[in-house]
Design an enzyme around this catalytic site. Structure first.
Site, short mmCIF file in Angstrom:
data_model
loop_
_atom_site.label_atom_id
_atom_site.label_comp_id
_atom_site.label_asym_id
_atom_site.label_seq_id
_atom_site.Cartn_x
_atom_site.Cartn_y
_atom_site.Cartn_z
N LYS A 15 -11.24 63.03 15.44
CA LYS A 15 -9.88 63.44 15.02
C LYS A 15 -9.17 64.17 16.16
O LYS A 15 -8.02 63.86 16.48
CB LYS A 15 -9.95 64.37 13.79
CG LYS A 15 -10.69 63.77 12.60
CD LYS A 15 -10.73 64.72 11.42
CE LYS A 15 -11.57 65.97 11.62
NZ LYS A 15 -13.02 65.73 11.76
N ARG A 90 -8.76 70.14 3.69
CA ARG A 90 -10.19 69.87 3.65
C ARG A 90 -10.78 70.09 2.27
O ARG A 90 -12.00 69.95 2.09
CB ARG A 90 -10.87 70.83 4.60
CG ARG A 90 -11.74 70.09 5.61
CD ARG A 90 -11.98 70.98 6.65
NE ARG A 90 -13.05 70.93 7.49
CZ ARG A 90 -12.88 70.94 8.81
NH1 ARG A 90 -11.68 70.86 9.33
NH2 ARG A 90 -13.90 71.01 9.58
N ARG A 129 -21.18 67.25 22.39
CA ARG A 129 -19.80 67.66 22.67
C ARG A 129 -19.75 68.94 23.50
O ARG A 129 -20.53 69.87 23.30
CB ARG A 129 -19.04 67.91 21.36
CG ARG A 129 -17.65 68.51 21.66
CD ARG A 129 -16.73 68.53 20.49
NE ARG A 129 -17.34 69.10 19.31
CZ ARG A 129 -16.80 68.99 18.11
NH1 ARG A 129 -15.68 68.35 17.95
NH2 ARG A 129 -17.41 69.53 17.08
N ARG A 162 -19.77 74.55 21.46
CA ARG A 162 -19.45 75.36 20.27
C ARG A 162 -20.73 75.79 19.55
O ARG A 162 -21.69 75.03 19.49
CB ARG A 162 -18.58 74.54 19.30
CG ARG A 162 -17.13 74.53 19.67
CD ARG A 162 -16.28 73.55 18.88
NE ARG A 162 -16.58 73.41 17.47
CZ ARG A 162 -15.92 72.59 16.65
NH1 ARG A 162 -14.92 71.84 17.12
NH2 ARG A 162 -16.23 72.49 15.38
N ARG A 173 -22.35 70.80 7.84
CA ARG A 173 -20.93 70.40 7.86
C ARG A 173 -20.75 69.03 7.19
O ARG A 173 -19.77 68.81 6.49
CB ARG A 173 -20.42 70.39 9.30
CG ARG A 173 -20.19 71.81 9.83
CD ARG A 173 -20.19 71.91 11.33
NE ARG A 173 -19.12 71.18 11.97
CZ ARG A 173 -19.09 70.90 13.27
NH1 ARG A 173 -20.08 71.30 14.06
NH2 ARG A 173 -18.08 70.26 13.77
P1 AP5 Z 1 -13.85 65.22 18.37
O1 AP5 Z 1 -12.59 64.48 18.67
O2 AP5 Z 1 -14.02 66.60 18.91
O3 AP5 Z 1 -14.15 65.15 16.80
P2 AP5 Z 1 -13.45 65.86 15.57
O4 AP5 Z 1 -13.34 64.84 14.49
O5 AP5 Z 1 -12.20 66.55 15.99
O6 AP5 Z 1 -14.63 66.86 15.21
P3 AP5 Z 1 -14.73 68.41 14.87
O7 AP5 Z 1 -16.20 68.74 14.92
O8 AP5 Z 1 -13.84 69.23 15.74
O9 AP5 Z 1 -14.28 68.42 13.47
P4 AP5 Z 1 -14.63 69.42 12.44
O10 AP5 Z 1 -13.75 68.87 11.41
O11 AP5 Z 1 -16.00 69.63 12.03
O12 AP5 Z 1 -14.33 70.82 13.18
P5 AP5 Z 1 -13.10 71.80 13.10
O13 AP5 Z 1 -12.87 72.38 14.43
O14 AP5 Z 1 -11.96 71.18 12.36
O15 AP5 Z 1 -15.07 64.30 18.90
C1 AP5 Z 1 -16.41 64.76 18.78
C2 AP5 Z 1 -17.18 64.37 20.05
O16 AP5 Z 1 -17.28 62.95 20.11
C3 AP5 Z 1 -16.50 64.82 21.36
O17 AP5 Z 1 -17.52 65.18 22.26
C4 AP5 Z 1 -15.78 63.54 21.85
O18 AP5 Z 1 -15.69 63.50 23.26
C5 AP5 Z 1 -16.71 62.45 21.32
N1 AP5 Z 1 -15.99 61.23 20.95
C6 AP5 Z 1 -14.78 61.14 20.30
N2 AP5 Z 1 -14.47 59.84 20.10
C7 AP5 Z 1 -15.51 59.12 20.61
C8 AP5 Z 1 -15.78 57.71 20.71
N3 AP5 Z 1 -14.94 56.79 20.24
N4 AP5 Z 1 -16.94 57.34 21.28
C9 AP5 Z 1 -17.81 58.26 21.78
N5 AP5 Z 1 -17.61 59.61 21.74
C10 AP5 Z 1 -16.46 60.01 21.15
O19 AP5 Z 1 -13.68 72.92 12.11
C11 AP5 Z 1 -14.69 73.83 12.50
C12 AP5 Z 1 -14.94 74.83 11.39
O20 AP5 Z 1 -13.73 75.57 11.12
C13 AP5 Z 1 -15.32 74.25 10.04
O21 AP5 Z 1 -16.71 73.99 9.94
C14 AP5 Z 1 -14.86 75.35 9.09
O22 AP5 Z 1 -15.75 76.45 9.08
C15 AP5 Z 1 -13.56 75.82 9.73
N6 AP5 Z 1 -12.38 75.09 9.24
C16 AP5 Z 1 -11.51 74.36 9.99
N7 AP5 Z 1 -10.54 73.84 9.23
C17 AP5 Z 1 -10.80 74.25 7.96
C18 AP5 Z 1 -10.16 74.02 6.71
N8 AP5 Z 1 -9.05 73.24 6.61
N9 AP5 Z 1 -10.69 74.58 5.60
C19 AP5 Z 1 -11.79 75.35 5.68
N10 AP5 Z 1 -12.45 75.61 6.83
C20 AP5 Z 1 -11.96 75.06 7.96
#
Ligand code: AP5
Length: 215
Positions: A15, A90, A129, A162, A173
């Protein structure tokens, strides 16, 4: 092109990677709740302190904290020509709250893009990552390494891992996603605005599929 967007999918689906590219190509601001929470943590705000324990354990942060935070972000004045919500909503209560705050602004969601990636790929992506501490640019030790180890290509910031990017936390997660987040797709699905795309393959290939469903 649709401009009021939700990028949806499990942790590590890509994402953030795809949202940052679309933001650069089409000047649509990315609103990543994860990035905003991490910025609050590094600044030592009250919100950051409240969120810390949930995030480090892979659990969702309580809805009321997140909804107020997103409401504030929409109020910053750069969202009149679109936005990409990344990591929000979410939970179904967050989706209901989003509808409420968009109604107040005479706006609505144009497209929800659901990135589909198998769980085994997700574990590889997340454990490999690395992220820039200053600009949040995502890297991967195998699939997208920075030109210089540990240094961000974009701004020279420190590239780090991270605390929630361990295999153990990824499993938590993924469980949170299955129980609390996946039902949000059905909530928006009733409106006919959800588009599923295959999130596997090269980053460029996924971007091509993404742009195709936004046209
Ligand atoms: P990346 O693009 O970083 O993936 P992402 O989908 O953005 O993953 P996140 O882990 O950031 O999502 P998340 O939803 O768990 O975390 P968030 O920060 O929102 O890609 C991942 C990796 O793959 C990278 O290394 C990239 O280079 C690689 N990659 C990408 N595309 C690729 C491809 N095609 N091929 C190969 N490699 C590829 O949330 C973190 C925490 O915050 C949560 O656990 C929660 O505690 C809190 N939080 C955040 N938002 C909320 C909410 N709305 N409600 C409640 N808690 C929340």
């Amino acid at each position: 092109m649709s401009r009021n967007l939700i990028f949806f999918g499990p942790p590590g689906a890509g994402k953030g990677t795809q949202a940052k590219r679309l933001m650069e190509d089409h000047s649509i601001p990315q609103i990543s709740t994860g990035d905003i929470l991490r910025a609050n943590r590094s600044q030592g705000t009250e919100l950051g302190r409240k969120a810390q324990g949930f995030m480090d354990n892979g659990k969702l942060v309580p809805d009321n904290l997140i909804i107020d935070m997103v409401d504030d972000r929409f109020g910053q004045g750069d969202c009149d020509n679109g936005w990409i919500l990344d990591g929000f909503p979410r939970t179904v209560p967050q989706a209901v709250a989003l509808d409420g705050l968009l109604n107040r602004r005479d706006a609505g969601v144009d497209r929800v893009v659901l990135l589909k990636v198998p769980d085994d790929d997700i574990v590889d992506r997340i454990t490999g990552r690395r992220v820039c501490r200053t600009c949040g640019a995502p890297y991967h030790v195998t699939f997208k390494p920075p030109a210089v180890d540990g240094v961000c290509d974009a701004d020279g910031g420190e590239v780090y891992q991270r605390a929630d990017d361990t295999e153990e936390k990824v499993r938590v997660r993924l469980d949170e996603y299955a129980h609390n987040t996946a039902p949000v797709a059905a909530y928006f699905g009733q409106r006919g605005i959800v588009r599923e795309i295959d999130g596997t393959g090269e980053i460029d290939e996924v971007y091509g599929r993404l742009v195709a469903v936004l046209e």
